[in-house]
Scaffold this active site. Sequence first.
Site, mmCIF file in Angstrom:
data_model
loop_
_atom_site.group_PDB
_atom_site.id
_atom_site.type_symbol
_atom_site.label_atom_id
_atom_site.label_comp_id
_atom_site.label_asym_id
_atom_site.label_seq_id
_atom_site.Cartn_x
_atom_site.Cartn_y
_atom_site.Cartn_z
ATOM 1 N N CYS A 35 0.939 -1.231 -0.148
ATOM 2 C CA CYS A 35 0.069 -0.224 -0.029
ATOM 3 C C CYS A 35 0.901 1.317 -0.111
ATOM 4 O O CYS A 35 0.383 2.407 -0.403
ATOM 5 C CB CYS A 35 -0.894 -0.126 1.104
ATOM 6 S SG CYS A 35 -0.128 0.075 2.834
ATOM 7 N N CYS A 104 -2.673 -3.320 8.578
ATOM 8 C CA CYS A 104 -2.220 -1.954 9.110
ATOM 9 C C CYS A 104 -1.826 -2.092 10.702
ATOM 10 O O CYS A 104 -0.736 -1.227 10.729
ATOM 11 C CB CYS A 104 -3.312 -0.855 9.140
ATOM 12 S SG CYS A 104 -4.394 -1.236 7.680
#
Length: 143
Positions: A35, A104
């Site tokens: 990402c 994350c």
Amino acid sequence: MALYSDKVMDHFQNPRNVGKIEDADGIGEVGNAKCGDIMRMYIKVSDGVITDCKFNTFGCGSAIATSSMATELIKGKPIEEALELSNKAVVEALDGLPAYKLHCSVLAEEAVKAAVKDYYDKNGIAYDPEMFNNLEDCEHCHE
Ligand code: FES
């Protein structure tokens, strides 16, 4: 049910301990190649205790919320406890994250570990390199 818990929204909108520690004792920087998000964690250590901790995250809302919560969880704690901080503990403290956002929180765990490793390296403190193995290849943050 809302996608994100109130705690996630709170830590995303009002992140704690944002910034930089100029004279940090350890700095950890990690990124997720997929990402492109980057997290930098700064720690101050005194007598084996993390007396201060700040972060800068260039990333998604979950990355910001998890790094904010991670700083809260390790501040004032012995360094060994910070090393044991798992992404799961961070997620639990935030009352959960959607499954596809769990990676994350891995970034937050790794940023803490990288900062501790930097502190150990700078101070010539011996450690088992196995503890930081995952930081090198970082495979699991691409899940
Ligand atoms: Fe990259 Fe959240 S999408 S850390």
